[in-house]
Design an enzyme around this catalytic site. Structure first.
Site, PDB file in Angstrom:
ATOM      1  N   LYS A   1      -7.898   6.580  -0.282  1.00  0.00           N
ATOM      2  CA  LYS A   1      -6.868   5.759  -0.079  1.00  0.00           C
ATOM      3  C   LYS A   1      -6.993   4.677  -0.749  1.00  0.00           C
ATOM      4  CE  LYS A   1      -5.572   5.923   4.337  1.00  0.00           C
ATOM      5  NZ  LYS A   1      -4.346   6.839   4.736  1.00  0.00           N
TER       6      LYS A   1
HETATM    7  N1  PMP Z   1      -1.985  12.259   2.782  1.00  0.00           N
HETATM    8  C1  PMP Z   1      -1.632  11.025   2.774  1.00  0.00           C
HETATM    9  C2  PMP Z   1      -0.840  10.146   1.626  1.00  0.00           C
HETATM   10  C3  PMP Z   1      -1.958  10.023   3.904  1.00  0.00           C
HETATM   11  O1  PMP Z   1      -1.914   8.580   3.597  1.00  0.00           O
HETATM   12  C4  PMP Z   1      -2.616  10.394   4.923  1.00  0.00           C
HETATM   13  C5  PMP Z   1      -2.921   9.668   5.903  1.00  0.00           C
HETATM   14  N2  PMP Z   1      -4.285   9.179   5.807  1.00  0.00           N
HETATM   15  C6  PMP Z   1      -2.873  11.757   4.839  1.00  0.00           C
HETATM   16  C7  PMP Z   1      -2.469  12.581   3.761  1.00  0.00           C
HETATM   17  C8  PMP Z   1      -3.369  12.403   5.996  1.00  0.00           C
HETATM   18  O2  PMP Z   1      -4.758  12.407   5.975  1.00  0.00           O
HETATM   19  P1  PMP Z   1      -5.809  12.191   7.162  1.00  0.00           P
HETATM   20  O3  PMP Z   1      -5.647  13.560   8.004  1.00  0.00           O
HETATM   21  O4  PMP Z   1      -7.276  12.046   6.645  1.00  0.00           O
HETATM   22  O5  PMP Z   1      -5.366  10.962   7.936  1.00  0.00           O
END
Ligand code: PMP
Length: 310
Positions: free
Chosen positions: A157
């Protein structure tokens, strides 16, 4: 009474005092790495259950490696800071927990990561549902292509790469849809603007490879485990084309904010009968039963916190 606090420059301070200067590098260039973690309030037990926080911190530290950020905290330290912040804040409702490692140097005309100092901050805010829709949501294929790993690595992220998601989400919602689905430059399906994607077809679940420019989703990983272990479903990780989604039996999105969100429509074409599918519903129920700490089999996925400590 709950108190809005943050961990900032090594101390717990009122959130209103956790401020950076306008010359901070990360503000100009998106040179930060963040996480989104949920704390789920369990009224009966009087505790907050934080979902898979160590895995979120491992992903944060991976992002720090990519962005040449040295923060002086291990996953264990970060867990300790998180528990203390939530105990001190004392929220008795669902919260969003936002750690951020950022290029904190007050120096703007420098593009060399290795010359810039970094810092870590943590904040938490009350948080309800992310996608405000009853039942299955309506999606559109974004006109913005997903950023590629050759441009900015999307598997972690990195703040700057969220401009891609923000352009897509804004376009989709202004056009009256709930969410955008990204495809890559070559047309293969990537993910939602803030969620990973799954599709049920031919009796199995299918999801794009992380190398299709996806975030390595923690909800994705959780749902994968639940599909195999609780529903006995095969999960296939592979390249998926847009038209396969139109013809799938079920499609759903997964994410910390979005939980398991059923998709009823893509580009004005109903998926299945356009309602919440059987597999999607079963996975959503299983997932929601775990994140509030009520399923002992998956207790290792949660960290219990008592507001006020103790
Ligand atoms: N893809 C993106 C682009 C995201 O921002 C997120 C949210 N964090 C997810 C997928 C899902 O990831 P997670 O399950 O780890 O929150």
């Amino acid at each position: 009474m709950p108190e809005a606090l943050a961990f900032f420059r090594g101390r717990f301070v009122p959130l209103s005092e956790a401020n950076v200067n306008i010359t901070t590098h990360a503000l100009h260039y998106g040179t930060a790495v963040f996480e989104g973690i949920r704390g789920n309030w369990n009224e009966e037990r009087g505790k907050m259950f934080v979902f898979r926080a160590p895995e979120h911190y491992e992903r944060l530290l991976q992002g720090c490696r990519i962005m040449l950020m040295d923060i002086p905290h291990s996953v264990d330290d970060l867990m300790g800071i998180t528990v203390e912040l939530l105990e001190r804040c004392g929220y008795r409702e669902d919260v969003y927990i936002r750690p951020i490692a950022y290029k904190s140097q007050e120096l703007v005309a420098n593009l060399k990561l290795h010359e810039l100092s970094s810092d870590f901050a943590l904040m938490t805010v009350p948080f309800g549902s992310y996608i405000e829709a009853e039942g299955a949501i309506r999606c559109t294929t974004s006109s913005w292509r997903r950023i590629d790993d050759t441009i900015i690595p999307p598997r972690v992220k990195i703040s700057g790469h969220y401009v891609n998601s923000i352009l897509a989400k804004t376009e989709a919602t202004l056009a009256g849809f709930d969410e955008a689905i990204f495809v890559n430059q070559d047309g293969s399906v990537s993910e939602g603007s803030g969620e990973n994607l799954f599709m049920a077809a031919n009796g199995a679940l299918h999801t794009p490879l992380v190398s299709e420019n996806n975030l390595t989703g923690i909800t994705r990983d959780s749902v994968w485990t639940l599909a195999e272990d609780e529903l006995g479903l095969e999960v296939v990780e592979r390249r998926i084309r847009r038209s396969e989604i139109y013809l799938a039996d079920e499609v759903f999105l997964t994410g910390t904010a979005a939980h398991v969100t059923p998709v009823g429509e893509l580009d004005n074409r109903a998926i299945g009968d356009g309602e919440v599918g059987e597999i999607t519903g079963a996975l959503r129920d299983a997932y929601l039963g775990i994140i509030r700490g009520d399923n002992p089999k998956y207790a290792h996925w949660t960290t219990a916190i008592t507001p006020g400590g103790g």
